[in-house]
Design a protein around this motif. Structure first.
Motif, PDB file in Angstrom:
ATOM      1  N   PRO A 126      17.406  35.897  -7.956  1.00 14.67           N
ATOM      2  CA  PRO A 126      17.205  35.239  -6.479  1.00 14.67           C
ATOM      3  C   PRO A 126      15.883  34.492  -6.474  1.00 14.67           C
ATOM      4  O   PRO A 126      14.813  35.017  -7.198  1.00 14.67           O
ATOM      5  CB  PRO A 126      17.310  36.407  -5.795  1.00 14.67           C
ATOM      6  N   ALA A 127      16.021  33.473  -5.996  1.00 15.89           N
ATOM      7  CA  ALA A 127      14.805  32.553  -5.816  1.00 15.89           C
ATOM      8  C   ALA A 127      13.646  33.449  -4.982  1.00 15.89           C
ATOM      9  O   ALA A 127      14.195  34.300  -3.782  1.00 15.89           O
ATOM     10  CB  ALA A 127      15.147  31.299  -5.230  1.00 15.89           C
ATOM     11  N   VAL A 128      12.516  33.418  -5.110  1.00 15.45           N
ATOM     12  CA  VAL A 128      11.367  33.826  -4.389  1.00 15.45           C
ATOM     13  C   VAL A 128      10.922  32.685  -3.745  1.00 15.45           C
ATOM     14  O   VAL A 128       9.907  32.095  -4.337  1.00 15.45           O
ATOM     15  CB  VAL A 128      10.317  34.716  -5.095  1.00 15.45           C
ATOM     16  N   ASP A 129      10.972  32.480  -2.572  1.00 15.86           N
ATOM     17  CA  ASP A 129      10.647  30.914  -1.826  1.00 15.86           C
ATOM     18  C   ASP A 129       9.751  31.298  -0.640  1.00 15.86           C
ATOM     19  O   ASP A 129       9.934  32.421   0.111  1.00 15.86           O
ATOM     20  CB  ASP A 129      11.553  30.125  -1.473  1.00 15.86           C
ATOM     21  N   ASP A 130       8.935  30.431  -0.145  1.00 19.91           N
ATOM     22  CA  ASP A 130       8.423  30.381   1.287  1.00 19.91           C
ATOM     23  C   ASP A 130       8.515  29.058   1.825  1.00 19.91           C
ATOM     24  O   ASP A 130       8.889  28.017   1.127  1.00 19.91           O
ATOM     25  CB  ASP A 130       6.887  31.121   1.299  1.00 19.91           C
ATOM     26  N   ASP A 131       7.770  28.657   2.912  1.00 19.62           N
ATOM     27  CA  ASP A 131       7.906  27.280   3.206  1.00 19.62           C
ATOM     28  C   ASP A 131       7.155  26.269   2.673  1.00 19.62           C
ATOM     29  O   ASP A 131       6.970  25.276   2.962  1.00 19.62           O
ATOM     30  CB  ASP A 131       7.460  27.404   4.685  1.00 19.62           C
ATOM     31  N   THR A 132       6.252  26.694   1.531  1.00 16.59           N
ATOM     32  CA  THR A 132       5.524  25.601   1.017  1.00 16.59           C
ATOM     33  C   THR A 132       6.351  25.237  -0.444  1.00 16.59           C
ATOM     34  O   THR A 132       5.983  24.316  -0.832  1.00 16.59           O
ATOM     35  CB  THR A 132       4.179  26.334   0.381  1.00 16.59           C
ATOM     36  N   ILE A 133       7.324  25.825  -0.637  1.00 15.03           N
ATOM     37  CA  ILE A 133       8.451  25.444  -1.717  1.00 15.03           C
ATOM     38  C   ILE A 133       8.992  24.091  -1.378  1.00 15.03           C
ATOM     39  O   ILE A 133       9.902  24.158  -0.236  1.00 15.03           O
ATOM     40  CB  ILE A 133       9.150  26.584  -2.212  1.00 15.03           C
TER      41      ILE A 133
ATOM     42  N   ASP B  26       1.283  35.037  -4.362  1.00 12.53           N
ATOM     43  CA  ASP B  26       2.218  36.407  -4.051  1.00 12.53           C
ATOM     44  C   ASP B  26       2.708  36.633  -5.392  1.00 12.53           C
ATOM     45  O   ASP B  26       3.416  35.940  -6.240  1.00 12.53           O
ATOM     46  CB  ASP B  26       3.380  35.724  -3.236  1.00 12.53           C
ATOM     47  N   LEU B  27       2.476  37.942  -5.854  1.00 14.20           N
ATOM     48  CA  LEU B  27       2.800  38.413  -7.247  1.00 14.20           C
ATOM     49  C   LEU B  27       4.461  38.518  -7.388  1.00 14.20           C
ATOM     50  O   LEU B  27       4.729  38.004  -8.514  1.00 14.20           O
ATOM     51  CB  LEU B  27       2.169  39.697  -7.241  1.00 14.20           C
ATOM     52  N   SER B  28       5.119  38.593  -6.371  1.00 14.27           N
ATOM     53  CA  SER B  28       6.444  38.403  -6.631  1.00 14.27           C
ATOM     54  C   SER B  28       7.037  37.085  -7.188  1.00 14.27           C
ATOM     55  O   SER B  28       7.911  36.737  -7.930  1.00 14.27           O
ATOM     56  CB  SER B  28       7.488  38.926  -5.638  1.00 14.27           C
ATOM     57  N   ARG B  29       6.232  36.055  -6.234  1.00 11.80           N
ATOM     58  CA  ARG B  29       6.638  34.542  -6.672  1.00 11.80           C
ATOM     59  C   ARG B  29       6.022  34.196  -8.015  1.00 11.80           C
ATOM     60  O   ARG B  29       6.958  33.558  -8.795  1.00 11.80           O
ATOM     61  CB  ARG B  29       5.901  33.752  -5.512  1.00 11.80           C
TER      62      ARG B  29
END
Length: 318
Positions: free
Chosen positions: A137-144, A57-60
């Protein structure tokens, strides 16, 4: 593992930079999570051209680069990010995203070197302090791998693991995880855990993500899983990584663990929760195992390895 052929991408990428004579001379060893090409310019200067495979993900990726540059500006040793001719940090070739870093000289951690352990601890403490005013702000998903997720989504994640690994001969491991999570959330309710000091967490602070020259840390790398969490996540995981007998051992040497932790001024609650967090940092959810499967690993074998480590750290295995 050296990863797939990069010959199609690298010549296109070289043209993006104002670096005379830039060319690839090799690949760094990799687990398949990312690709790192070793580059050299006409004057012999070295660079690392990284291809992001785990976080696509480019934003991540932009968030990770912002965090790295913030640390660099605060004096934390890490790699300079080299901008393209157009002033961009990322180059996307359609299927892959690349970033060029200046190479940082050094070697990995020496488990027999207690001064390196001390300096790694000081570096982590400095990293936490330097990141305090990082305001994005953090850029997260469920893999973090945020540990708080085990309190907020633990039942959901365990149910997903049971579904993912049905008929994969890991019933004993799943039963262990069920009992472990019940014990963790009973002994440390979320109301108690949320009293732990917060921090930006590197979450992968170990000996091969640092570079040393003699005893000094010359570089901290790999911000793939940095997130907002509890400081104790980093302290617990790094204590395990640096105070072990060696890279293949699960036995933490108490005297080295104490030497590592003395640089953090831990609160009483952090000290009480440290053993539980050391175990919890080894747990993974289904999203993480799907990544490992995508990288070519057998996720059931990886799960067995994680649970074996957790059982050892709980004192349930030799």
């Amino acid at each position: 593992m050296t990863g797939p052929d990069l010959s199609d991408d690298v010549p296109l990428l070289v043209e993006q930079y104002r670096i005379p004579g830039l060319r690839q001379i090799g690949l760094m060893p990799t687990t398949g999570r990312n690709l790192n090409a070793i580059m050299v310019d006409a004057q012999g200067g070295r660079y690392v051209l990284r291809c992001y495979l785990r976080n696509v993900d480019l934003s991540r990726i932009q968030f990770q680069l912002d965090f790295q540059e913030h640390l660099l500006g605060k004096g934390i040793p890490t790699a300079d990010i080299i901008a393209t001719k157009a002033g961009e940090r990322l180059v996307n070739t359609g299927q892959r995203t690349w970033v060029l870093f200046r190479h940082v000289a050094g070697t990995g951690y020496d488990y027999a070197n207690s001064e390196q352990l001390r300096n790694a601890a000081l570096c982590l403490a400095d990293l936490h302090e330097a990141a305090e005013d990082f305001a994005e702000p953090a850029v997260d998903d469920d893999t973090i791998p945020s540990l708080r997720r085990w309190w907020t989504h633990g039942a959901e994640d365990l149910a997903e693991l049971h579904t993912m690994f049905a008929d994969r001969d890991v019933a004993a491991e799943l039963a262990f995880l069920d009992a472990w999570l019940a014990s963790l959330t009973r002994d440390f309710p979320i109301e108690v855990v949320d009293q732990l000091p917060p921090a930006w967490v590197h979450a992968d602070f170990h000996g091969t993500n640092l570079a040393f020259v003699d005893d000094q840390v010359t570089g901290v790398f790999d911000f793939d899983v940095v997130h907002r969490g509890y400081r104790l996540e980093d302290v617990a995981h790094a204590t395990y990584c640096f105070a072990r007998e060696d890279a293949t051992s699960n036995r933490i040497r108490p005297e080295l663990a104490a030497a590592f932790q003395e640089h953090f001024d831990l609160t009483d609650l952090e000290r009480a929760a440290l053993p539980a967090f050391t175990v919890a940092t080894q747990a993974r959810n289904a999203a993480r195992y799907r990544i490992r499967e995508r990288e070519g690993a057998d996720p059931a074998a990886v799960l067995r390895g994680h649970v074996a480590r957790m059982r050892h750290l709980c004192g349930l295995a030799p």
